[in-house]
Design a protein around this motif. Structure first.
Motif, short mmCIF file in Angstrom:
data_model
loop_
_atom_site.label_atom_id
_atom_site.label_comp_id
_atom_site.label_asym_id
_atom_site.label_seq_id
_atom_site.Cartn_x
_atom_site.Cartn_y
_atom_site.Cartn_z
N GLY A 32 58.07 30.32 4.38
CA GLY A 32 57.85 30.03 4.75
C GLY A 32 58.94 28.79 5.40
O GLY A 32 60.40 28.22 4.94
N PHE A 44 55.57 21.18 7.32
CA PHE A 44 54.81 22.07 7.38
C PHE A 44 54.32 22.23 8.58
O PHE A 44 54.15 21.84 9.60
CB PHE A 44 53.41 22.70 6.63
CG PHE A 44 52.90 24.74 6.88
CD1 PHE A 44 52.60 24.49 7.79
CD2 PHE A 44 53.77 25.32 6.10
CE1 PHE A 44 51.92 26.25 7.75
CE2 PHE A 44 53.09 26.60 6.18
CZ PHE A 44 52.43 26.88 7.12
N ALA A 47 54.38 29.91 8.19
CA ALA A 47 54.37 31.13 6.92
C ALA A 47 54.45 31.86 7.02
O ALA A 47 52.84 32.72 7.77
CB ALA A 47 54.00 30.07 5.43
N THR A 55 50.08 35.41 8.06
CA THR A 55 50.76 34.27 8.92
C THR A 55 50.06 33.15 9.00
O THR A 55 48.62 32.97 8.80
CB THR A 55 51.40 34.66 10.34
OG1 THR A 55 49.69 34.89 10.83
CG2 THR A 55 52.18 35.17 10.38
N ALA A 104 50.46 27.76 0.93
CA ALA A 104 51.17 27.94 1.95
C ALA A 104 52.23 26.32 2.43
O ALA A 104 52.80 26.09 3.02
CB ALA A 104 51.82 28.96 2.53
N TYR A 105 50.98 25.92 2.57
CA TYR A 105 50.87 24.66 3.18
C TYR A 105 51.81 23.41 3.39
O TYR A 105 52.17 22.40 3.14
CB TYR A 105 49.40 24.05 3.83
CG TYR A 105 49.07 24.68 4.60
CD1 TYR A 105 47.57 26.08 4.15
CD2 TYR A 105 49.06 24.79 6.52
CE1 TYR A 105 47.29 27.29 5.08
CE2 TYR A 105 48.35 25.54 6.98
CZ TYR A 105 47.77 26.90 6.43
OH TYR A 105 47.06 27.56 7.09
#
Length: 123
Positions: A32, A44, A47, A55, A104-105
């Motif tokens: 990411g 963020f 990623a 994505t 992922a964030y």
């Protein structure tokens, strides 16, 4: 231990484009990009999962930034178009090693970080 080496960045004018690269020394599950402006938290940006190419994007960059990967090179890219001064920040790439690392964030779910690269957009 995985090392992340970033390249790209610099000073551009509003409306210009830049591409950032991040090369990993080994295989990762997800990579990411985050960014940190002076006096602000590291946020963020985008990623991508290396296997599927799925994505994730922050709302602020959707439609302007594109994350992609080259699995043969263990490298991810962040293509940034239509840059504006609000995009000015130090950009960091980061890696998750497994699918169990979490969202992922969230920056706390990443295992390794790159050295950071400055992106400055003048108006």
């Amino acid at each position: 231990q995985v090392q992340l080496v970033q390249s790209g960045g610099g000073l551009v004018q509003a409306g210009d484009s830049l591409r950032l690269s991040c090369a990993a020394s080994g295989r990762t599950f997800l990579m990411g990009w985050f960014r940190q402006a002076p006096g602000k938290e590291r946020d963020f940006v985008a990623a991508i999962t290396l296997s599927s190419g799925y994505t994730y994007y922050a709302d602020s960059v959707k439609g302007r930034f594109t994350i992609s990967r080259d699995n043969a090179k263990n490298t991810v890219y962040l293509q940034m178009n239509s840059l504006n001064p609000e995009d000015t920040a130090v950009y960091y790439c980061a890696a998750q090693m497994t699918s169990y690392s979490g969202s992922a964030y969230y920056r706390g779910n990443y295992d390794y970080w790159g050295q950071g690269t400055q992106v400055t957009v003048s108006s």
